[in-house]
Design an enzyme around this catalytic site. Sequence first.
Site, mmCIF file in Angstrom:
data_model
loop_
_atom_site.group_PDB
_atom_site.id
_atom_site.type_symbol
_atom_site.label_atom_id
_atom_site.label_comp_id
_atom_site.label_asym_id
_atom_site.label_seq_id
_atom_site.Cartn_x
_atom_site.Cartn_y
_atom_site.Cartn_z
ATOM 1 N N HIS A 144 16.257 87.856 36.103
ATOM 2 C CA HIS A 144 16.064 86.481 35.634
ATOM 3 C C HIS A 144 16.684 86.296 34.243
ATOM 4 O O HIS A 144 15.974 86.126 33.240
ATOM 5 C CB HIS A 144 14.577 86.110 35.559
ATOM 6 C CG HIS A 144 13.943 85.807 36.867
ATOM 7 N ND1 HIS A 144 12.577 85.860 37.067
ATOM 8 C CD2 HIS A 144 14.476 85.455 38.063
ATOM 9 C CE1 HIS A 144 12.302 85.561 38.312
ATOM 10 N NE2 HIS A 144 13.439 85.307 38.937
ATOM 11 N N PHE B 240 12.935 89.034 31.127
ATOM 12 C CA PHE B 240 11.570 89.536 31.048
ATOM 13 C C PHE B 240 11.010 89.965 32.397
ATOM 14 O O PHE B 240 9.855 90.370 32.479
ATOM 15 C CB PHE B 240 10.666 88.451 30.440
ATOM 16 C CG PHE B 240 11.171 87.944 29.116
ATOM 17 C CD1 PHE B 240 10.869 88.603 27.945
ATOM 18 C CD2 PHE B 240 11.978 86.819 29.051
ATOM 19 C CE1 PHE B 240 11.342 88.144 26.723
ATOM 20 C CE2 PHE B 240 12.459 86.344 27.839
ATOM 21 C CZ PHE B 240 12.135 87.019 26.669
ATOM 22 N N HIS B 241 11.835 89.891 33.444
ATOM 23 C CA HIS B 241 11.312 90.152 34.778
ATOM 24 C C HIS B 241 12.223 91.087 35.567
ATOM 25 O O HIS B 241 12.832 90.678 36.556
ATOM 26 C CB HIS B 241 11.164 88.838 35.560
ATOM 27 C CG HIS B 241 10.412 87.773 34.837
ATOM 28 N ND1 HIS B 241 10.736 86.432 34.910
ATOM 29 C CD2 HIS B 241 9.340 87.854 34.017
ATOM 30 C CE1 HIS B 241 9.900 85.740 34.172
ATOM 31 N NE2 HIS B 241 9.039 86.571 33.610
ATOM 32 N N PRO B 242 12.351 92.348 35.187
ATOM 33 C CA PRO B 242 13.151 93.270 36.011
ATOM 34 C C PRO B 242 12.470 93.493 37.355
ATOM 35 O O PRO B 242 11.290 93.845 37.419
ATOM 36 C CB PRO B 242 13.188 94.552 35.168
ATOM 37 C CG PRO B 242 11.990 94.464 34.269
ATOM 38 C CD PRO B 242 11.787 93.009 33.994
ATOM 39 N N LEU B 243 13.213 93.287 38.425
ATOM 40 C CA LEU B 243 12.659 93.328 39.778
ATOM 41 C C LEU B 243 13.648 94.009 40.721
ATOM 42 O O LEU B 243 14.830 94.127 40.424
ATOM 43 C CB LEU B 243 12.382 91.905 40.290
ATOM 44 C CG LEU B 243 11.500 90.983 39.441
ATOM 45 C CD1 LEU B 243 11.562 89.547 39.974
ATOM 46 C CD2 LEU B 243 10.072 91.477 39.423
#
Length: 661
Positions: free
Chosen positions: A424, A579-582
Amino acid sequence: MEAVAQRAFGDSTRRVFHSLMRTAIPRGTRYGFAGDYEAALENAERMVALLPPLQRRAVLGVLWGLELSSLPSAGKRFSTLAAVSPEAAMAHLHRKQRSSLRTQRHLLRLLMTIAKLAYFSLPDISRQLGFDPPAPPGDAAPDPRPARGVTDGGELTRDQRLVCDVVVVGTGAGGAVAAAELARAGLEVVMLEAGAYPDRRFFTRRPVEMMNRLYKDGGASFTLGNVPVMVPYGQGVGGTTTVNSGTCFRTPDAVLERWRQEYGLHELTEAELAPFFDEVEQFLGVAPASVALCGRVGEIIGRGAEALGYSHGPLSRNAPQCVGSGVCAFGCPEGAKLSMDLTYVPRALDAGARLLTRCRVTQLMLSGRQATGVIAAAAGGAAVTVRARALVLALGSLATPRLLRQHRRALKLSRHVGRNLTIHPAVKVLAVMDEPVRGWEAIPQGYCVDQFKNDGMMFEGASVPPEVGAIGFTDLGSDLAARMDAFERTAIFGFLVSDQPNGRVLSVRGEPFLYYRLKRREQRMLLEGLEILCKIFFAAGACEVIPPIEPLGTFHTVDETSRLRTAPIAAGDIELSAFHPLGTCRMAAGPSRGAVDGEGRVFGADDLYVADGSLFPTSLGVNPQITIMAVASRIARRLAERLGPRADFCRPPRAAEAAQE
């Protein structure tokens, strides 16, 4: 939990950094006092000391590169030049800042980020700029942490051997929920957490200090690739839920449909997940933020969006008792944001689970392809061995695949382990208003513009106190001083974009890092979103708008925003964060498309599960914490049904919890 004070700089290095700060960060009319640079230097040294060895050496190398860079043009090292001619030193920094070589601009920005955080985080400086949080209660207040079931690994000096039904590694959004569900189902659960249990008696509300305590590597984690992207994430019990903004979105229906069509996850329907979302949201008190607590930034964005006809409004958050302290991302001092350390971890403990903190898992125990336990290193020096019937890994998208890949020879892991990273990508815009804003006196991320959510762009607040806000300005010298003098009139807002799986987890000398390339699709979306956000600010009455693209400078009229479409902008010109490693252990129907199945089981292993953000096959396009919790709850329920409770470990709910429910 306290940041360890180490000497990261030698005397000569201190001299260079001191020269940089005195040159680039002059005292303003509203702030500054004699001796502040020495105190800031101590701050900077503590920050650099917290970095992993490779990053620490890189920062020192960049600093010495600056020291020597003035020799060809001025015949003097930078520190000498700054001492004899501050004007010449400032001119040298300006040349580096305006260099056609992006690398030079990036490296100077790296040093200035450390310098500005170190300087503007000094209590006397931030106080003069209007940010003066009250002191924490300290030992005078009761310790809010659970008194039973928790063992501090720092106190373990003798080797430990434990046996349980399920060992859960990690206590963030996935691990805490999974542990609570398993324990409440009558299974014996041991939770292992590499970090400490945060003690809110000592939450100071000061961003840099709390980043050093609550973030991995002090918040300095970043990607390598065609553009550096900061990817800060939490450490300790509660993981990133302790330091996020509390934003709660369910998985968009279109995302679930894509998972079913492209990855064969036919059971993951809205109807299947709805009960899990319902339970999580009810337990965490998820509700729209109070408009009154969204502050002046909410008002400004609301009137700008309204003028342009865009959908907007408060965000849903898991902070039912919020009072608008303004420091959500640095640990809620009120305990109003219901992070995992306050909710699901205590729920698991109440149901009989055990928690060992400051115990870093170093190895999985395997018998063939059967997972049988883990080995961890306790901070006190002991080795902790936990044998279990099943393992649940919930260390996050960076550490979970890394731990799995240590055993790739023993397990027939899918090639997707460690790949398919989404983050993101996010940017922020600063706008100077002709009215007081003081965004740090309200919910930092309480308001949104959701008009473009289906287009992959979600606009959300990004207010921060002055010490963090300073890094949003590229100005140096007297220009920076003027910016900070007027910071209380600066509004900050941002947005994220839904990206393709453009990254992966790699390792250099045993240290993991994220590799990510910003592709043309994402760059186009970022530039389009920036133009929209700049126009919203101008529609709200902004005097000046500052996009995160240094070569563009600032905008003074709405017509100038068209340069975001016409100027030659490269990926490396955009200042990004994420802020959202996925996605690095993504779910799929089979190992050819993913790393785990739809119930979290690792392909190529038995009784080995994943329950964190690494599961998601694609970017969500919205903040992921509630999706992680709902999916982890489903995984844990299915695992509990398969294992069945041990007869000697069945227990009724504790009276306190039964009464609560």
